[in-house]
Design a protein around this motif. Structure first.
Motif, PDB file in Angstrom:
ATOM      1  N   GLN A  12     -41.948  -5.294  23.778  1.00 38.02           N
ATOM      2  CA  GLN A  12     -40.519  -5.135  24.061  1.00 38.02           C
ATOM      3  C   GLN A  12     -39.383  -5.617  25.789  1.00 38.02           C
ATOM      4  O   GLN A  12     -41.014  -4.736  26.118  1.00 38.02           O
ATOM      5  CB  GLN A  12     -39.526  -4.155  23.531  1.00 38.02           C
ATOM      6  CG  GLN A  12     -39.342  -4.375  21.793  1.00 38.02           C
ATOM      7  CD  GLN A  12     -38.554  -2.874  21.410  1.00 38.02           C
ATOM      8  OE1 GLN A  12     -38.855  -2.479  22.222  1.00 38.02           O
ATOM      9  NE2 GLN A  12     -37.646  -3.424  20.611  1.00 38.02           N
ATOM     10  N   PHE A  13     -39.075  -6.213  26.053  1.00 38.47           N
ATOM     11  CA  PHE A  13     -39.418  -5.961  27.234  1.00 38.47           C
ATOM     12  C   PHE A  13     -38.793  -4.181  28.034  1.00 38.47           C
ATOM     13  O   PHE A  13     -37.877  -3.392  27.797  1.00 38.47           O
ATOM     14  CB  PHE A  13     -37.874  -6.386  27.915  1.00 38.47           C
ATOM     15  CG  PHE A  13     -37.663  -6.766  29.933  1.00 38.47           C
ATOM     16  CD1 PHE A  13     -38.371  -6.988  30.539  1.00 38.47           C
ATOM     17  CD2 PHE A  13     -36.891  -6.027  30.294  1.00 38.47           C
ATOM     18  CE1 PHE A  13     -39.000  -7.655  31.774  1.00 38.47           C
ATOM     19  CE2 PHE A  13     -36.404  -6.141  31.827  1.00 38.47           C
ATOM     20  CZ  PHE A  13     -37.403  -6.744  32.435  1.00 38.47           C
ATOM     21  N   GLY A  14     -40.092  -4.192  29.485  1.00 35.50           N
ATOM     22  CA  GLY A  14     -39.316  -2.502  29.633  1.00 35.50           C
ATOM     23  C   GLY A  14     -41.135  -1.984  28.820  1.00 35.50           C
ATOM     24  O   GLY A  14     -40.468  -0.412  29.174  1.00 35.50           O
ATOM     25  N   SER A  15     -41.268  -2.081  27.900  1.00 30.14           N
ATOM     26  CA  SER A  15     -42.174  -1.229  27.379  1.00 30.14           C
ATOM     27  C   SER A  15     -43.705  -1.229  27.495  1.00 30.14           C
ATOM     28  O   SER A  15     -44.595  -0.421  27.182  1.00 30.14           O
ATOM     29  CB  SER A  15     -42.822  -1.810  25.889  1.00 30.14           C
ATOM     30  OG  SER A  15     -42.950  -3.371  25.637  1.00 30.14           O
ATOM     31  N   GLY A  16     -43.858  -1.694  28.718  1.00 30.49           N
ATOM     32  CA  GLY A  16     -45.702  -1.838  28.571  1.00 30.49           C
ATOM     33  C   GLY A  16     -46.732  -2.191  28.099  1.00 30.49           C
ATOM     34  O   GLY A  16     -47.597  -2.927  28.399  1.00 30.49           O
ATOM     35  N   GLY A  17     -46.093  -3.351  27.584  1.00 27.48           N
ATOM     36  CA  GLY A  17     -46.837  -4.698  26.879  1.00 27.48           C
ATOM     37  C   GLY A  17     -47.731  -5.118  27.630  1.00 27.48           C
ATOM     38  O   GLY A  17     -48.817  -5.461  27.417  1.00 27.48           O
ATOM     39  N   HIS A  18     -47.770  -5.385  29.178  1.00 27.18           N
ATOM     40  CA  HIS A  18     -48.016  -6.110  29.845  1.00 27.18           C
ATOM     41  C   HIS A  18     -49.257  -5.611  30.271  1.00 27.18           C
ATOM     42  O   HIS A  18     -49.973  -6.293  30.511  1.00 27.18           O
ATOM     43  CB  HIS A  18     -47.240  -7.165  30.893  1.00 27.18           C
ATOM     44  CG  HIS A  18     -47.927  -7.286  31.978  1.00 27.18           C
ATOM     45  ND1 HIS A  18     -48.437  -8.989  32.146  1.00 27.18           N
ATOM     46  CD2 HIS A  18     -48.087  -6.998  33.156  1.00 27.18           C
ATOM     47  CE1 HIS A  18     -48.457  -9.120  33.543  1.00 27.18           C
ATOM     48  NE2 HIS A  18     -49.042  -8.530  34.520  1.00 27.18           N
ATOM     49  N   SER A  19     -48.654  -4.426  30.800  1.00 24.33           N
ATOM     50  CA  SER A  19     -50.050  -3.469  31.151  1.00 24.33           C
ATOM     51  C   SER A  19     -50.817  -3.180  30.136  1.00 24.33           C
ATOM     52  O   SER A  19     -52.547  -2.964  30.323  1.00 24.33           O
ATOM     53  CB  SER A  19     -49.292  -2.365  31.355  1.00 24.33           C
ATOM     54  OG  SER A  19     -48.245  -1.911  32.638  1.00 24.33           O
ATOM     55  N   VAL A  20     -50.622  -3.170  28.719  1.00 25.31           N
ATOM     56  CA  VAL A  20     -51.806  -2.937  27.369  1.00 25.31           C
ATOM     57  C   VAL A  20     -52.330  -3.588  27.914  1.00 25.31           C
ATOM     58  O   VAL A  20     -53.382  -3.631  27.413  1.00 25.31           O
ATOM     59  CB  VAL A  20     -51.312  -2.490  25.859  1.00 25.31           C
ATOM     60  CG1 VAL A  20     -51.938  -2.378  25.302  1.00 25.31           C
ATOM     61  CG2 VAL A  20     -50.132  -1.576  26.534  1.00 25.31           C
ATOM     62  N   GLY A  21     -52.005  -5.493  27.865  1.00 31.98           N
ATOM     63  CA  GLY A  21     -52.965  -6.404  28.111  1.00 31.98           C
ATOM     64  C   GLY A  21     -53.892  -6.430  28.876  1.00 31.98           C
ATOM     65  O   GLY A  21     -54.791  -6.786  28.750  1.00 31.98           O
ATOM     66  N   ILE A  22     -53.385  -6.357  29.923  1.00 28.72           N
ATOM     67  CA  ILE A  22     -53.804  -6.238  31.043  1.00 28.72           C
ATOM     68  C   ILE A  22     -55.614  -5.149  30.497  1.00 28.72           C
ATOM     69  O   ILE A  22     -56.612  -5.755  30.881  1.00 28.72           O
ATOM     70  CB  ILE A  22     -52.996  -6.195  32.342  1.00 28.72           C
ATOM     71  CG1 ILE A  22     -52.532  -7.112  32.725  1.00 28.72           C
ATOM     72  CG2 ILE A  22     -54.276  -5.238  33.686  1.00 28.72           C
ATOM     73  CD1 ILE A  22     -52.035  -6.884  34.098  1.00 28.72           C
ATOM     74  N   LYS A  23     -54.724  -4.040  30.832  1.00 30.76           N
ATOM     75  CA  LYS A  23     -56.441  -2.191  30.232  1.00 30.76           C
ATOM     76  C   LYS A  23     -57.168  -3.703  29.330  1.00 30.76           C
ATOM     77  O   LYS A  23     -57.879  -3.345  29.482  1.00 30.76           O
ATOM     78  CB  LYS A  23     -55.958  -1.875  30.213  1.00 30.76           C
ATOM     79  CG  LYS A  23     -54.691  -1.175  31.371  1.00 30.76           C
ATOM     80  CD  LYS A  23     -54.865   0.522  31.301  1.00 30.76           C
ATOM     81  CE  LYS A  23     -53.597   0.762  32.619  1.00 30.76           C
ATOM     82  NZ  LYS A  23     -53.125   1.986  32.601  1.00 30.76           N
ATOM     83  N   VAL A  24     -56.358  -4.158  28.002  1.00 31.81           N
ATOM     84  CA  VAL A  24     -57.338  -3.921  27.031  1.00 31.81           C
ATOM     85  C   VAL A  24     -58.242  -5.453  27.831  1.00 31.81           C
ATOM     86  O   VAL A  24     -59.479  -5.419  27.172  1.00 31.81           O
ATOM     87  CB  VAL A  24     -56.743  -4.419  25.983  1.00 31.81           C
ATOM     88  CG1 VAL A  24     -57.412  -5.605  25.086  1.00 31.81           C
ATOM     89  CG2 VAL A  24     -56.054  -3.297  25.197  1.00 31.81           C
ATOM     90  N   ALA A  25     -57.865  -6.872  28.170  1.00 30.79           N
ATOM     91  CA  ALA A  25     -58.410  -7.485  28.933  1.00 30.79           C
ATOM     92  C   ALA A  25     -59.962  -7.050  29.879  1.00 30.79           C
ATOM     93  O   ALA A  25     -60.729  -7.575  29.925  1.00 30.79           O
ATOM     94  CB  ALA A  25     -57.885  -8.903  29.546  1.00 30.79           C
ATOM     95  N   GLU A  26     -59.417  -6.210  30.215  1.00 29.73           N
ATOM     96  CA  GLU A  26     -60.253  -5.824  31.635  1.00 29.73           C
ATOM     97  C   GLU A  26     -61.519  -5.143  30.784  1.00 29.73           C
ATOM     98  O   GLU A  26     -62.713  -5.114  31.129  1.00 29.73           O
ATOM     99  CB  GLU A  26     -59.896  -4.740  32.575  1.00 29.73           C
ATOM    100  CG  GLU A  26     -58.768  -5.678  33.640  1.00 29.73           C
ATOM    101  CD  GLU A  26     -57.989  -4.201  34.465  1.00 29.73           C
ATOM    102  OE1 GLU A  26     -57.622  -5.043  35.569  1.00 29.73           O
ATOM    103  OE2 GLU A  26     -58.565  -3.413  33.898  1.00 29.73           O
TER     104      GLU A  26
END
Lengths: 200, 200
Positions: A12-26
């Motif tokens: 969902q927009f604003g849920s932080g899914g993008h940040s979760v994805g970046i950290k998982v990938a890192e």
């Protein structure tokens, strides 16, 4: 379960899914694709990158499911959106063939639904939390933040439902759904990482 | 996040949510409530236990949301179902006050939604997997298993939506949703346990 090599993250927009994805990938040391997909879809479809982007997140994108049915069709009975969808599918399928990665959004849960090596994640949060997070991340504009979040929700839902025929936000579309507002971003990251590691 | 003392587990019929709940309760050494809630709701409401049970899982239960609106109402404008719902809320709130426990179903996610110390879980699985599991667990009858699973889905959905005003099966109703068909029961159990432990 099969080893999970690809992580698809709907959000969902604003849920932080993008940040979760970046950290998982890192943490996993694998490529991360979010807005980078736009260049690839533009290249694949032959449409301009800005146009593809506008379909996603600006006033140029259609907001309601009905609008899709009113769009112009060419001699093949296809709308511009259909061609973009074809390109989007190809880009995401090709990436998933290339090797382990994290893919955010773009109906990747649906496009990769047949693959056993995909972990399909959905990140959501309460509306107020999402407004707070979105304003912090994207700044203030003339449009109040609750209006912007509602608009983005409506657009993502419309496009998802048009392309996939599935209801947006239903648990059964995903392997795991996490409330980042209640659990926190770090717990979402560690939960996804545990699942990936447990599958090995 | 706040320490999670209560685990509420919503589940699709045949998804193994009951088994996940038992194992989580065993591991944590805390009480487990599933069908035991029926006795308590019967006691609290004054209705017969068999009647409460029939509202849940037999042909006596209403299958469609509309049916609820057609039910008879007393001088207080309440249906029998409203009285059962009042009892259900009281039983679940009282249990959650008493101490750590696992509660399966009965709209406990909604009843306990304000409590920060509740981890709200939803277990689901693909339709075919659920049919397979349900037939193994409950045996064959004259009614084909796919019909029984669909009926139970419809009943649970109707009752959930009537009582809570929420859409059944939406990710946002829960802290975490897990696909037991794709991940396996054991992974669902370990994921829930990790979250509980991480919250301490």
């Amino acid at each position: 379960m099969t080893e999970k090599r690809i992580i698809s993250i709907g959000r969902q927009f604003g849920s932080g899914g993008h940040s979760v994805g970046i950290k998982v990938a890192e943490e996993l040391g694998i490529p991360f694709y979010d807005r980078q997909l736009i260049n690839k879809i533009a290249e694949q479809s032959g449409y301009d990158e800005k146009f593809i982007q506008s379909m996603e997140d600006s006033g140029g994108a259609v907001k309601h499911r009905l609008s899709y049915f009113l769009m112009g069709r060419d001699n093949n009975g296809k709308t511009i959106d259909d061609y973009v969808w074809d390109a989007q599918k190809k880009v995401i399928l090709d990436l998933s063939e290339k090797g382990p990665c994290v893919i955010v959004g773009r109906c990747s849960d649906y496009i990769l639904r047949e693959r056993e090596d995909v972990l399909s994640v959905f990140i959501h949060a309460d509306f107020d939390r999402r407004c707070e997070r979105a304003e912090k991340r994207y700044g203030k504009t003339d449009t109040p933040i609750d209006r912007r979040v509602k608009d983005m929700d409506a657009r993502r839902q419309a496009r998802y439902e048009y392309c996939t025929g599935r209801k947006w936000g239903r648990a059964e579309n995903y392997d795991i759904c996490l409330n980042s507002g209640r659990l926190g971003i770090d717990v979402c990251v560690s939960t996804v990482l545990s699942l990936v590691k447990e599958s090995r």
